[in-house]
Structures are given as C-alpha cells and as structure tokens.
Design an enzyme around this catalytic site. Structure first.
Site, short mmCIF file in Angstrom:
data_model
loop_
_atom_site.label_atom_id
_atom_site.label_comp_id
_atom_site.label_asym_id
_atom_site.label_seq_id
_atom_site.Cartn_x
_atom_site.Cartn_y
_atom_site.Cartn_z
N ARG A 20 -6.66 -1.13 8.44
CA ARG A 20 -6.50 -2.55 8.59
C ARG A 20 -6.88 -3.09 9.59
O ARG A 20 -7.94 -2.73 10.33
CB ARG A 20 -5.16 -3.06 7.76
CG ARG A 20 -5.13 -2.76 6.38
CD ARG A 20 -4.26 -3.56 5.64
NE ARG A 20 -2.75 -3.67 6.19
CZ ARG A 20 -1.84 -4.23 5.63
NH1 ARG A 20 -1.89 -5.10 4.77
NH2 ARG A 20 -0.61 -4.33 6.21
N MET A 44 -9.67 4.12 7.53
CA MET A 44 -8.77 2.91 7.28
C MET A 44 -7.74 2.64 8.34
O MET A 44 -8.01 3.02 9.59
CB MET A 44 -7.91 3.39 5.97
CG MET A 44 -8.61 3.22 4.78
SD MET A 44 -7.36 3.57 3.43
CE MET A 44 -8.12 3.05 1.98
N GLY A 86 0.74 -1.28 -0.08
CA GLY A 86 -0.09 0.02 -0.07
C GLY A 86 0.99 1.29 -0.08
O GLY A 86 1.71 1.32 0.83
N THR A 92 3.37 3.11 5.85
CA THR A 92 2.25 2.76 5.77
C THR A 92 1.30 3.67 6.53
O THR A 92 1.71 4.07 7.49
CB THR A 92 2.06 1.41 6.21
OG1 THR A 92 0.49 1.00 6.47
CG2 THR A 92 2.66 0.82 7.49
N ILE A 93 0.11 3.93 6.18
CA ILE A 93 -0.55 4.94 6.74
C ILE A 93 -1.26 4.12 8.10
O ILE A 93 -1.74 4.88 8.83
CB ILE A 93 -1.78 5.55 6.05
CG1 ILE A 93 -2.79 4.53 5.57
CG2 ILE A 93 -1.23 6.33 4.65
CD1 ILE A 93 -4.25 4.92 5.08
N ASP A 94 -1.27 2.69 8.16
CA ASP A 94 -1.73 2.29 9.17
C ASP A 94 -1.27 2.14 10.65
O ASP A 94 -1.79 2.00 11.87
CB ASP A 94 -2.17 0.81 8.62
CG ASP A 94 -2.97 0.49 7.53
OD1 ASP A 94 -3.49 1.45 7.34
OD2 ASP A 94 -2.40 -0.52 6.81
N ARG A 153 1.55 -5.07 -6.00
CA ARG A 153 1.40 -6.36 -5.18
C ARG A 153 1.98 -7.47 -6.03
O ARG A 153 1.54 -7.54 -7.08
CB ARG A 153 0.20 -6.65 -4.58
CG ARG A 153 -0.37 -5.35 -3.85
CD ARG A 153 -1.28 -5.77 -2.54
NE ARG A 153 -1.16 -5.04 -1.36
CZ ARG A 153 -1.90 -3.83 -1.20
NH1 ARG A 153 -2.57 -3.38 -1.98
NH2 ARG A 153 -1.50 -3.09 0.09
N SER A 159 5.36 -6.31 2.83
CA SER A 159 6.88 -6.17 2.09
C SER A 159 7.88 -6.56 3.06
O SER A 159 9.04 -6.98 2.64
CB SER A 159 6.93 -4.57 1.91
OG SER A 159 5.65 -4.11 1.08
N ASP A 177 0.99 0.23 11.82
CA ASP A 177 0.73 -0.96 12.37
C ASP A 177 2.17 -1.85 12.47
O ASP A 177 1.90 -3.05 12.76
CB ASP A 177 -0.35 -1.92 11.83
CG ASP A 177 0.06 -2.05 10.43
OD1 ASP A 177 1.01 -1.43 9.70
OD2 ASP A 177 -0.78 -2.88 9.67
N GLU A 197 -17.33 11.69 19.87
CA GLU A 197 -18.34 11.09 20.82
C GLU A 197 -17.73 9.68 20.92
O GLU A 197 -17.82 9.22 22.31
CB GLU A 197 -19.71 11.19 20.56
CG GLU A 197 -20.32 12.69 20.90
CD GLU A 197 -19.57 13.72 20.08
OE1 GLU A 197 -19.46 13.60 18.73
OE2 GLU A 197 -19.66 14.83 20.48
N ASP A 237 3.98 -4.34 6.47
CA ASP A 237 4.59 -5.78 6.93
C ASP A 237 4.54 -6.63 5.99
O ASP A 237 5.43 -7.60 5.89
CB ASP A 237 3.81 -6.03 8.27
CG ASP A 237 2.28 -6.44 7.87
OD1 ASP A 237 1.76 -5.99 6.96
OD2 ASP A 237 1.74 -6.74 8.96
N HIS A 267 -10.05 5.83 -0.12
CA HIS A 267 -8.52 6.02 -0.40
C HIS A 267 -7.96 7.55 -0.33
O HIS A 267 -6.97 7.83 -0.70
CB HIS A 267 -8.37 5.56 -1.85
CG HIS A 267 -8.44 4.12 -1.86
ND1 HIS A 267 -9.21 3.15 -1.87
CD2 HIS A 267 -7.17 3.40 -2.07
CE1 HIS A 267 -9.02 2.21 -1.77
NE2 HIS A 267 -7.55 1.94 -1.86
P1 ADP Z 1 1.98 -4.06 2.49
O1 ADP Z 1 3.56 -4.17 2.34
O2 ADP Z 1 1.62 -2.71 2.52
O3 ADP Z 1 1.81 -4.95 3.87
P2 ADP Z 1 1.27 -6.56 1.07
O4 ADP Z 1 0.68 -7.19 2.30
O5 ADP Z 1 0.16 -6.51 -0.04
O6 ADP Z 1 1.58 -5.08 1.47
O7 ADP Z 1 2.83 -6.85 0.56
C1 ADP Z 1 3.25 -6.31 -0.50
C2 ADP Z 1 4.17 -7.25 -1.17
O8 ADP Z 1 5.14 -8.14 -0.18
C3 ADP Z 1 3.32 -8.71 -1.85
O9 ADP Z 1 2.58 -8.38 -2.97
C4 ADP Z 1 4.41 -9.53 -1.95
O10 ADP Z 1 5.08 -9.38 -3.13
C5 ADP Z 1 5.31 -9.40 -0.71
N1 ADP Z 1 5.02 -10.24 0.19
C6 ADP Z 1 3.94 -10.09 1.19
N2 ADP Z 1 4.04 -11.35 1.95
C7 ADP Z 1 5.13 -12.01 1.61
C8 ADP Z 1 5.66 -13.16 2.27
N3 ADP Z 1 5.19 -13.87 3.15
N4 ADP Z 1 6.74 -13.64 1.50
C9 ADP Z 1 7.62 -13.10 0.57
N5 ADP Z 1 6.92 -11.78 0.12
C10 ADP Z 1 5.65 -11.28 0.59
#
Ligand code: ADP
Length: 319
Positions: free
Chosen positions: A171, A169, A11, A125-127, A72, A105, A129, A187, A103, A249
């Site tokens: 997540r 947002m 994201g 990430t904006i989350d 992704r 990534s 988290d 509130e 996470d 978004h």
């Molecule tokens: P974010 O980084 O915002 O959490 P995603 O969860 O969509 O976004 O992850 C981004 C990209 O990171 C995925 O499209 C994938 O290519 C890679 N990725 C996610 N999970 C894994 C994993 N368990 N092992 C290897 N690459 C991963």
C-alpha cells in the site's frame, strides 16, 4: 474479565491464525472464556459468533490466511453499525475485544473503545505500516515469499540478460519493497518514502550496462506506480526494454514463517494480558525485541517510518 472476543479484519496476513490461537489459549489458561467472531466487523454486526475451546484453534498455527475469515464492512464505519456491534457483544456477555488487523481495523477498534467497549489492536498486515510497532504479523512471511520470487526471476533474468521490474505490495508503505530489494540484491528500489527519480534510474541502468551488467532487478512498491507504468516510462524515455512481473496476492498467502508465528503468539498473548488489567484502547507491538503496549490513538497521531539507511545500503551494494 470473564469473557473476551477475538476477530480478524481487513487484509488477511499469514500469522493471523497463530495470533488467534494465542488469544484463545492464553485466555482459557487464565480461566477466561473466548468467543470467536467470524468475518470481521461484518460478522460482529450480524452476530456470527461462536464460543471457542482450546481444540478449536488446534492445527491452525501453521496455516496462512485466517480461520475466522476476514471481511470489509462499510456499515461498521457508521454509528448505527457500531451500536449494533456493541449490542451483539453485550448480549453474549463479552467484555473486551481483540482486533487483529491493519490500520483500518484499528480505527474500528478505537471507535468501539470510544463508545465504552474496550478493544485491543494486534497488528496483522503484510504491509508493516502500523506506527508504534517495528514489525507487523505477516510481514516476514510476505517478505520471504517475495524473496523466493525474486530469486526465481533472477534466474531467467540472468539467462536471457534481461531487466525485470517486480511490483510488490505494501500500500502506501515501502517496507516490503525495501527489505525485499536489499535481501534480493535488487539494483534499484522504488518506494513511496523516497522521491521518484526516473532520470536517475535511467542513468543508473545505463551506467550499469556500460560497466558490464547484463541484467537488473528493479523493485517497485505498488504505492508509487505499477510495474507496467514504469516499464512504459523507461521505454519511452530511454528505449530501455524491461519485463514486468506483478507478484500480487501470492504475497498474502502461505504458511507463516517461524518469526511470524512467534511474533503472533507473543502479541496475541499480550493483548489478553492487557484486557485482564481491564484496559482498553490499547495497541500491541514489538519494539527493539520487546513486546510493548501503547495508546491506540498513537497509531493515528504518529507516522510509520521506513528504515531509509537500508535504501542507502542497497544502493551501495548494488554497484
Ligand atoms: P485493514 O484493517 O487491513 O487496514 P481496512 O482498511 O479495509 O483494512 O479496514 C477493515 C475494516 O475496518 C473496514 O471494512 C471497516 O469495517 C473497519 N474500519 C475501517 N475504517 C474505519 C473507521 N474509520 N471507523 C470504523 N471502522 C473502520
């Protein structure tokens, strides 16, 4: 280290560009070449890679989104995909990689590190988290966007004496809702970290009404339920009519705040410093206003915790 790579993944978040700029310029300052990888891990596998000079990251510090694009990439989750990625990096003489993302990534960065290619995670990430860092790049900008929206919705809520449910947002994390709720004078705040209590909410709304409150703002984090679902519940359970606003978004976009630009600059530069020490498998973060680095694995062993004292405070202040 003679050459490093940088990519943005998952994201997008405002401030990613400022982080890319910091990585590129910090490395060049120290005589290290930098390759920009476009479209995240997808571009890495496909070899969508170009060398970047100082001028290539000019005029992006103030821009939202990511000039390196994001994607992704399911293929990257496979062993074969990761091997392809490492081949692309090695072919270009890249010796370390900075991954700016969330996470998911970070899991990719850890996978590459475990295959022998040093990666550094920078939290974008904006989350808000990611365990191990107090703030992620993009959170502050998104928060300010949400506040601006709440203020505007409040104007119409007051004029028409209506209650609004605003879905934000985040997540599975409630940070954005929590901070926005407190800063926006909501509130009620509904977040995943606190057990959902619809009966309690109904009671609060009814008591507020009895005390003379003509309108109210309810912030619901997307990780709990949608604003539409909550509106339906309130109508069915207590005949309470609300209006719904799903911010969506717009929370991801916009020019990064000064705070996010500073954070991105600090964390991006730190990532390069860690690679210069020939270390990999490291996450960068900020704790108690200090830039820190820590084991990338900790991101998955630990939990991000929202500051629930803010939840209590918000309740006290919204009487
Ligand atoms: P974010 O980084 O915002 O959490 P995603 O969860 O969509 O976004 O992850 C981004 C990209 O990171 C995925 O499209 C994938 O290519 C890679 N990725 C996610 N999970 C894994 C994993 N368990 N092992 C290897 N690459 C991963």
């Amino acid at each position: 280290m003679k050459k490093i790579g940088v990519l943005t993944s998952g994201g997008d978040a405002p401030g990613m560009n400022a982080a890319v700029r910091a990585v590129v310029r910090k490395a060049l300052y120290h005589g290290i070449e930098v390759a920009g990888i476009y479209h995240g891990y997808q571009g890495l596998i496909e070899g969508n890679i170009e060398d970047l000079g100082a001028g290539d990251v000019g005029d992006i510090i103030q821009r939202g989104g990511t000039a390196l694009y994001s994607a992704r990439c399911p293929e990257f989750k496979t062993d074969a995909g990761q091997q392809k990625a490492i081949e692309q990096l090695k072919k270009r003489g890249i010796e370390g990689l900075v991954v700016i993302g969330g996470d998911g990534s970070y899991r990719g960065a850890l996978a590459l590190t475990e295959k022998g290619f040093p990666c550094i995670g920078v939290p974008g990430t904006i989350d808000n988290d990611i365990p191990g860092t107090d703030y992620t790049i993009g959170f502050d900008t998104a928060l300010n966007t949400v506040i601006e929206c709440i203020d505007k919705i409040r104007d119409t809520a007051t004029s028409h004496e209506r209650s609004f449910i605003i879905e934000v947002m985040g997540r599975d994390a409630g940070d954005l809702a929590l901070w926005a709720g407190l800063a926006g004078g909501a509130e009620t705040i509904i977040i995943p970290e606190v057990p959902n209590d619809i009966d309690g909410l109904v009671k609060r709304l009814e008591q507020g009404h009895e005390r003379g409150k003509k309108h109210s703002i309810i912030i619901v984090a997307e990780g709990v339920m949608s604003a539409g679902e909550l509106a339906k519940l309130l109508l069915e359970k207590a005949d309470i009519e609300t209006r719904v606003s799903v911010l969506g978004h717009i929370q991801r976009g916009g020019s990064p705040t000064a705070r996010d630009r500073v954070l991105a600059s600090q964390l991006g530069a730190k990532a390069v410093e860690v690679l210069m020490e020939n270390r990999g498998g490291v996450a960068i973060g900020i704790r108690n206003h200090m830039v820190v680095d820590y084991d990338l694995k900790d991101v998955f062993n630990k939990e991000h915790k929202a500051d629930l004292s803010m939840y209590t405070l918000s309740k006290e202040l919204s009487i």
